[in-house]
Scaffold this motif. Structure first.
Motif: not given
Length: 346
Positions: A67-70, A230-237, A292-296
């Motif tokens: 798991a990786v957070s934003v 996944g975290a990259t997408l959760a972080n708006g790219g 989204p907005g949290q992590g991957g």
């Protein structure tokens, strides 16, 4: 190799990553992931993919959760650093590159976004709209690869590999043994490609495109890499570990939409109902998911169910969705902040 001022030989970026992991050592989420890993490590259902001969060599006991957070925090459990080929989990990201190269309307004229409820390698096309149904099945993924720009094949390959490198935050490589195995056994994908060529759904550079597609699927990643992606997408790219933008922000919602509705092969509808987060699986055993907005979150375990999804991976996400209220339509009073679970209680 040059050494850092502390004499360890680690670069500042490696030290930052190490410190981040150390800070996460006592996090509630780490304990949850350890518990879930222990619960399902002995689950022996499913079979390792063998239709690509090299995939059959995977150790069925491999099992990792990351798991990786934003904010760039990371937690890894089990075989999170074991490399495997990304396979179909690559599809959303190449679709994103096609969107950046051509824009939404042009790509939609070439590839639909409609779930079809059939196998990922189904030879089924939308003959009314003259396009494959969505970019998460093989036909649509081949069409997406066909849209990747480049003055020649080497440049197209380089652009594709560099794109995945931005998502992972490191240089990625092709597993040549798997690539060769895919080329030698990829008759069905060639049939799909030539059928699309017959209907002018793809360009006459199809042979190069198929090579590009086989290489895309043969990229080596780890469970941790999938979580960063996944975290990259959760972080708006923007990759939260490196700070590098991997995709234009305006196209992130396109990737998340098709992952949510089409990402889990012909289990996609039930996944959306039971788990309810954007995700994409691959027959190498990986699943990449986005909160989204949290992590991957990334999982890896090679034994697959009849639909081609990792058996242990599905179980991990069922537990996480239930424990943290991750479903996109979950009642607000049942949702928990996943980001807060990365840090030790104060």
């Amino acid at each position: 190799m040059s050494s850092s001022p502390n004499g360890t030989g680690d670069s500042p970026s490696h030290l930052d990553a190490l410190l981040t992991r150390m800070k996460s050592a006592a996090s509630p989420l780490r304990e949850v992931l350890r518990e879930i890993h222990a619960k399902y490590a002995s689950l022996d259902d499913g079979v390792v993919a063998s239709y690509i001969p090299e995939l059959a060599k995977a150790n069925p006991a491999w099992f990792g959760i990351s798991a990786v957070s934003v904010q760039g925090q990371s937690i890894d459990v089990g075989d999170s650093d074991q490399q495997f080929t990304i396979q179909s989990a690559s599809k959303p990201f190449t679709f994103g590159l096609a969107l950046e190269d051509h824009g939404r309307e042009h790509v939609l004229s070439k590839i639909g976004v409609q779930p079809i409820g059939e196998a990922f390698n189904s030879i089924t096309l939308d003959q009314v709209a003259n396009r494959p149904f969505n970019p998460m099945i093989n036909a649509g993924a081949i069409a997406a690869a066909d849209l990747v720009h480049g003055k020649d094949y080497p440049e197209r390959v380089t652009r594709m590999i560099e794109m995945f490198g931005r998502y992972c935050g490191r240089t990625v490589y092709v597993d040549n043994s798997v690539f060769t195995s895919e080329r030698m056994t990829g008759h069905r994908n060639r049939a799909i490609g030539h059928l699309m060529l017959n209907f002018d759904m793809v360009s006459d550079q199809l042979d190069e495109t198929l090579e590009l597609y086989f290489k895309q699927c043969s990229l080596l990643v780890t469970c941790h890499d999938l979580a960063v992606m996944g975290a990259t997408l959760a972080n708006g790219g923007v990759n939260p570990v490196t700070g590098v933008r991997a995709i234009d922000a305006e196209y992130v919602k396109d990737l998340l939409s098709v992952m949510h509705t089409c990402g889990m092969y012909d289990y996609a509808g039930e996944w959306a109902y039971r788990i309810g987060i954007p995700a994409k699986s691959g027959v190498g055993g990986g699943i990449v998911a986005v909160i989204p907005g949290q992590g991957g979150i990334g999982t890896f375990s090679p034994k697959l169910d009849v639909k081609g999804n990792s058996v242990r991976g599905i179980k991990v996400f069922e537990e996480l969705a239930q424990r943290f209220g991750l479903h996109v339509f979950e009642a607000d009073d049942k949702k928990q902040s996943l980001v807060s679970q990365f840090s030790p209680p104060k």
